[in-house]
Design an enzyme around this catalytic site. Structure first.
Site, short mmCIF file in Angstrom:
data_model
loop_
_atom_site.label_atom_id
_atom_site.label_comp_id
_atom_site.label_asym_id
_atom_site.label_seq_id
_atom_site.Cartn_x
_atom_site.Cartn_y
_atom_site.Cartn_z
N PHE A 132 0.89 -1.16 0.00
CA PHE A 132 0.00 0.00 0.00
C PHE A 132 0.93 1.22 0.00
CE2 PHE A 132 -2.63 3.23 1.99
CZ PHE A 132 -3.89 2.99 1.48
N ASP A 201 2.46 -5.01 8.42
CA ASP A 201 1.26 -4.17 8.32
C ASP A 201 0.07 -5.11 8.18
OD1 ASP A 201 -0.91 -2.67 7.36
OD2 ASP A 201 0.41 -1.17 6.47
N TYR A 226 -10.35 0.69 11.07
CA TYR A 226 -11.59 1.09 10.41
C TYR A 226 -11.99 0.15 9.28
CZ TYR A 226 -8.02 3.48 7.58
OH TYR A 226 -6.90 3.76 6.84
N LYS A 227 -11.20 -0.90 9.03
CA LYS A 227 -11.55 -1.86 7.99
C LYS A 227 -12.31 -3.02 8.65
CE LYS A 227 -7.86 -0.11 5.08
NZ LYS A 227 -6.43 -0.15 4.78
N ARG A 377 -12.55 -4.52 -6.75
CA ARG A 377 -12.20 -5.13 -5.48
C ARG A 377 -13.46 -5.36 -4.65
NH1 ARG A 377 -8.27 -2.57 -0.95
NH2 ARG A 377 -10.13 -1.27 -0.72
C1 LIG Z 1 -5.66 1.03 4.63
C2 LIG Z 1 -4.17 0.87 4.72
C3 LIG Z 1 -3.36 1.86 5.27
C4 LIG Z 1 -3.96 3.15 5.68
O1 LIG Z 1 -3.10 3.98 6.40
P1 LIG Z 1 -3.70 5.27 7.12
O2 LIG Z 1 -2.55 5.90 7.76
O3 LIG Z 1 -4.77 4.81 8.05
O4 LIG Z 1 -4.32 6.14 6.07
C5 LIG Z 1 -2.00 1.59 5.40
N1 LIG Z 1 -1.47 0.41 4.98
C6 LIG Z 1 -2.23 -0.55 4.42
C7 LIG Z 1 -1.63 -1.84 4.00
C8 LIG Z 1 -3.60 -0.34 4.26
O5 LIG Z 1 -4.35 -1.28 3.69
#
Ligand SMILES: *Cc1c(COP(=O)(O)O)cnc(C)c1O
Length: 403
Positions: A132, A201, A226-227, A377
């Site tokens: 990401f 992560d 939040y997911k 997705r």
């Molecule tokens: C959703 C997601 C993030 C989001 O990071 P934020 O700092 O909350 O915006 C980071 N890494 C991964 C792998 C994600 O899927």
């Protein structure tokens, strides 16, 4: 059970046999088929009243007394202990606060500092080449700040890329685009064999599948809430620091909340012991306590991570079957691995006009999302997605692709 005549009939039977089916009632949902819980989880029914109490009574009436009396001050570690069992961690190793991006920074810099303390000369960070984007951006800055080179490497290539110079490796547990689940135990073991530190992560795995942080000896981990944890938009992320590493965790953001004596108001910094060392500044209480309320869903009878994982695999298997049955050959191609051991809780379909197709799907009440350049997705949150949703999504997709 009689043999169902159709996929719709089969969905009905699967829903009737689903041990988690009742959990759906705990969420605010409507006629929309919501397959975007891997981006923003749905709202648990009881959360608004709890947030209202936090605002009206704890803030409105108790005011400053709430830092003590309503447990505001200790919320980051208390809620961390609620998340811990969901990621296979014993208590006292998870702290909640800040965004995932900020926690990636804390964890990665701390990992490099430990590696360089073990053996000066470790000057390379490996980062998941499919990560990401935010993790990659933060890693680039962390590398610059610690005098390291940053090397993007596909997760499968990490074992051969490791060496004497590797300080830390930053990996995504599940690929946010393809839904591929990486081998956390084997990759962590390889990183350790090279004398380096593993930072994982967990954004797309926590709440959807077993992680086993303690069991697999992960050093540091981060993830968002939040997911699949349904904490609400922008709810704070978490940081896991393995217990035996906590005394060595040297935060690059040593704010006063991580001080051994925060109200001593000393000019010199002395870190607190424990996971609290990962805190920075004053916690985001409203979001934090909305998350705490949302986590109550997990205390429902029968909600175990193992049950969630079993249902998640059944949902994604069934979706792939329905897509195979309904969508004309060659119109979409799954980029999500077929093997269960390599699959997260989503299905990603490559499709030529994916952006336009997703727009039309959403108009027809099937909400997934589009990831550039060509991926549809679909996220499957086992707590509230059922098999009839899955069948409907595939049917509407087929109709949409037909024009
Ligand atoms: C959703 C997601 C993030 C989001 O990071 P934020 O700092 O909350 O915006 C980071 N890494 C991964 C792998 C994600 O899927």
């Amino acid at each position: 059970m009689s043999e169902p005549k159709s996929l719709a009939g089969e969905a009905e039977q699967l829903d009737a046999a689903d041990g988690l089916a009742a959990v759906r009632e705990r969420f605010v949902l409507d006629d929309v088929t919501y397959l975007d819980g891997n981006s923003l989880g749905a709202l648990p029914v009881h959360v608004p009243a709890r947030v209202e109490d936090v605002v009206r009574r704890q803030w409105g009436e108790l005011r400053i007394r709430s830092w003590e009396e309503s447990g505001w001050w200790t919320a980051p570690e208390r809620i961390g202990d609620r998340i811990a069992p969901l990621v296979g961690a014993a208590a006292g190793q998870v702290v909640v606060g800040d965004s995932t991006s900020v926690n990636v920074f804390k964890a990665l810099v701390a990992a490099v500092r430990m590696a360089q303390e073990d053996r000066p000369g470790r000057d390379e960070i490996l980062v998941d080449a499919t990560t990401f984007p935010t993790d990659g951006y933060i890693a680039e800055s962390a590398a610059r700040m610690t005098g390291c080179a940053l090397r993007p490497v596909a997760p499968a290539e990490v074992p051969s890329a490791l060496g004497d110079r590797t300080a830390a490796v930053l990996l995504n547990h599940v690929d946010y685009r393809t839904g591929r689940l990486h081998d956390l135990p084997a990759l962590t073991a390889a990183v350790h064999a090279a004398g380096a530190y593993a930072v994982w992560d967990l954004c797309h795995s926590a709440g959807a599948l077993p992680v086993g942080l303690d069991e697999h000896g992960v050093d540091l981990a981060v993830g968002c809430t939040y997911k699949y944890l349904n904490g609400g938009p922008g709810s704070p992320a978490y940081l896991y620091v393995r217990r035996d590493l906590q005394p060595r965790f040297d935060s690059p953001l040593p704010g006063w909340n991580s001080h051994a004596e925060p109200f001593g108001m000393r000019s010199g910094y002395a870190p607190a012991s424990g996971a609290v060392r990962g805190r920075v500044g004053t916690p985001d209480i409203l979001s934090l306590l909305a998350l705490e309320a949302a986590l109550d869903v997990w205390d429902e009878d029968g909600v175990s991570v193992a049950a969630v994982r079993a249902k998640s695999l059944a949902l994604t298997d069934f979706f792939l079957r329905c897509v195979g049955a309904y969508v004309p050959d060659g119109r979409v191609e799954s980029v999500t691995p077929a093997a269960h051991a390599e699959r997260g809780s989503q299905v990603a379909l490559r499709c030529d006009d994916a952006g336009e197709v997703m727009k039309r799907l959403i108009e027809r009440g099937v909400v997934g999302d589009y990831r550039a350049p060509d991926v549809l997705r679909f996220g499957f949150t086992p707590l509230y997605v059922g098999f009839a949703d899955v069948e409907r999504a595939a049917r509407v997709l087929a109709r949409t692709l037909a024009g």
